[in-house]
Write a protein that holds these residues in place. Structure first.
Motif, PDB file in Angstrom:
ATOM      1  N   GLY A  77       2.791   9.008   1.174  1.00 43.38           N
ATOM      2  CA  GLY A  77       1.240   9.157   1.339  1.00 43.38           C
ATOM      3  C   GLY A  77       0.901   9.348  -0.104  1.00 43.38           C
ATOM      4  N   HIS A  78       1.518  10.518  -0.437  1.00 46.12           N
ATOM      5  CA  HIS A  78       1.143  11.247  -1.855  1.00 46.12           C
ATOM      6  C   HIS A  78       1.294  10.451  -2.987  1.00 46.12           C
ATOM      7  N   ARG A  79       2.348   9.461  -2.831  1.00 47.98           N
ATOM      8  CA  ARG A  79       2.688   8.570  -3.962  1.00 47.98           C
ATOM      9  C   ARG A  79       1.259   7.468  -4.112  1.00 47.98           C
ATOM     10  N   ALA A  80       0.886   6.931  -2.826  1.00 48.85           N
ATOM     11  CA  ALA A  80      -0.103   6.154  -2.908  1.00 48.85           C
ATOM     12  C   ALA A  80      -1.048   6.652  -3.267  1.00 48.85           C
ATOM     13  N   LEU A  81      -1.630   7.896  -2.843  1.00 51.25           N
ATOM     14  CA  LEU A  81      -2.841   8.599  -3.406  1.00 51.25           C
ATOM     15  C   LEU A  81      -2.950   8.852  -4.659  1.00 51.25           C
ATOM     16  N   ARG A  82      -1.824   9.006  -5.420  1.00 53.82           N
ATOM     17  CA  ARG A  82      -1.648   9.558  -6.838  1.00 53.82           C
ATOM     18  C   ARG A  82      -2.188   7.934  -7.454  1.00 53.82           C
ATOM     19  N   ILE A  83      -1.877   6.922  -6.896  1.00 51.95           N
ATOM     20  CA  ILE A  83      -2.205   5.614  -7.638  1.00 51.95           C
ATOM     21  C   ILE A  83      -3.495   5.202  -7.208  1.00 51.95           C
ATOM     22  N   TYR A  84      -4.039   5.447  -5.652  1.00 54.37           N
ATOM     23  CA  TYR A  84      -5.166   4.798  -5.353  1.00 54.37           C
ATOM     24  C   TYR A  84      -6.138   5.873  -4.690  1.00 54.37           C
ATOM     25  N   GLY A  85      -5.935   7.070  -4.690  1.00 57.56           N
ATOM     26  CA  GLY A  85      -6.826   8.213  -4.072  1.00 57.56           C
ATOM     27  C   GLY A  85      -8.157   7.985  -4.354  1.00 57.56           C
ATOM     28  N   GLU A  86      -8.447   7.584  -5.735  1.00 56.36           N
ATOM     29  CA  GLU A  86      -9.699   7.403  -6.128  1.00 56.36           C
ATOM     30  C   GLU A  86     -10.671   6.666  -5.389  1.00 56.36           C
ATOM     31  N   GLU A 141      -3.703  11.638   6.287  1.00 55.31           N
ATOM     32  CA  GLU A 141      -5.177  11.090   6.827  1.00 55.31           C
ATOM     33  C   GLU A 141      -5.516  10.298   5.676  1.00 55.31           C
ATOM     34  N   LEU A 142      -5.505  10.800   4.257  1.00 51.82           N
ATOM     35  CA  LEU A 142      -6.277  10.118   3.227  1.00 51.82           C
ATOM     36  C   LEU A 142      -5.244   8.664   3.014  1.00 51.82           C
ATOM     37  N   TRP A 143      -3.989   8.725   3.251  1.00 51.51           N
ATOM     38  CA  TRP A 143      -3.249   7.357   3.003  1.00 51.51           C
ATOM     39  C   TRP A 143      -3.954   6.363   4.108  1.00 51.51           C
ATOM     40  N   LEU A 144      -3.923   7.109   5.443  1.00 51.18           N
ATOM     41  CA  LEU A 144      -4.584   6.013   6.608  1.00 51.18           C
ATOM     42  C   LEU A 144      -5.893   5.551   6.226  1.00 51.18           C
ATOM     43  N   ASN A 145      -6.688   6.542   5.590  1.00 54.53           N
ATOM     44  CA  ASN A 145      -8.109   5.844   5.145  1.00 54.53           C
ATOM     45  C   ASN A 145      -8.055   4.876   4.039  1.00 54.53           C
ATOM     46  N   LEU A 146      -7.054   5.178   3.024  1.00 51.69           N
ATOM     47  CA  LEU A 146      -6.690   4.053   1.950  1.00 51.69           C
ATOM     48  C   LEU A 146      -6.502   2.657   2.474  1.00 51.69           C
ATOM     49  N   LEU A 147      -5.757   2.546   3.838  1.00 54.10           N
ATOM     50  CA  LEU A 147      -5.420   1.314   4.071  1.00 54.10           C
ATOM     51  C   LEU A 147      -6.377   0.781   5.014  1.00 54.10           C
ATOM     52  N   GLY A 195      10.970   4.872  -1.181  1.00 55.60           N
ATOM     53  CA  GLY A 195      11.375   5.336   0.068  1.00 55.60           C
ATOM     54  C   GLY A 195      11.139   7.026  -0.311  1.00 55.60           C
ATOM     55  N   GLY A 196      11.081   7.375   1.338  1.00 50.57           N
ATOM     56  CA  GLY A 196      10.922   9.013   1.211  1.00 50.57           C
ATOM     57  C   GLY A 196      10.280   9.220   2.280  1.00 50.57           C
ATOM     58  N   THR A 197       9.861  10.554   2.626  1.00 49.94           N
ATOM     59  CA  THR A 197       8.990  10.936   4.003  1.00 49.94           C
ATOM     60  C   THR A 197       7.738  10.482   3.713  1.00 49.94           C
ATOM     61  N   PHE A 198       7.009  10.311   5.090  1.00 49.28           N
ATOM     62  CA  PHE A 198       5.703   9.711   5.383  1.00 49.28           C
ATOM     63  C   PHE A 198       4.641  10.770   4.212  1.00 49.28           C
TER      64      PHE A 198
END
Length: 189
Positions: free
Chosen positions: A51-60, A159-165, A44-47
């Motif tokens: 997004g930051h949390r998802a990118l730390r895990i999957y950003g590569e 934007e990068l979170w959207l790219n991940l998805l 839970g948190g802000t968008f």
């Protein structure tokens, strides 16, 4: 959230999103007060924070090293200013051209609406229509500088979170499976 939990949904299957840090903190505290479940058991948190949390895990998966740094608004504008001055030393000396902040706003709106810069200028910033051709190279140089410095701005978090998805099916499948319920506070906004 309380209803979902009463129906047997696990906290880890619920994604809670909102727009501001203050609202996120309040939302998670309300959930804890109502349900007795600690906020850390939810995503839970802000968008931006999610997004930051998802990118730390999957950003590569989208070419972002895990050790990236986030630029604040002032740092983003400063980097953009440096890049523009490298590309065109006279740009900011012309008083009819936008300063770094307004220029950043134009680029940001284009990124957040996923519209080409030229179209964004035509629709929302007609005062810059005579120089709209320079915005795209400036934005490209700014993006390149961020990659070279291993930094992201706030727009990148979305934007990068959207790219991940959209570009990594395995990551999209993980999130689709992980979160059975996505709740957005103040969705109307």
């Amino acid at each position: 959230v309380a209803y979902l939990l009463s129906q047997g949904v696990k906290p880890s299957e619920i994604l809670l999103l909102t727009f501001t840090n203050k609202a996120a903190k309040e939302m998670l505290h309300r959930v804890r007060d109502l349900t007795g479940i600690e906020p850390g058991r939810f995503w839970g948190g802000t968008f931006h924070s999610i997004g930051h949390r998802a990118l730390r895990i999957y950003g590569e998966s989208v070419g972002l090293p895990r050790n990236f740094t986030i630029l604040d608004a002032d740092e983003s504008e400063s980097l953009l200013k440096q890049v523009v001055e490298r590309e065109d030393k006279a740009f900011f000396k012309d008083k009819t051209n936008p300063r770094p902040g307004p220029l950043f706003d134009v680029i940001s709106l284009s990124r957040n609406t996923q519209l080409p810069l030229v179209e964004t200028v035509e629709k929302n910033f007609p005062q810059y229509s005579e120089i709209k051709h320079v915005f795209t190279p400036f934005a490209a140089a700014y993006a390149k500088a961020k990659r070279e410095q291993n930094v992201v701005d706030y727009d990148d978090l979305l934007e990068l979170w959207l790219n991940l998805l959209t570009q990594t099916p395995d990551v999209a499948a993980y999130f689709a499976h992980r979160f059975r319920h996505v709740l957005v506070d103040e969705y109307q906004d």
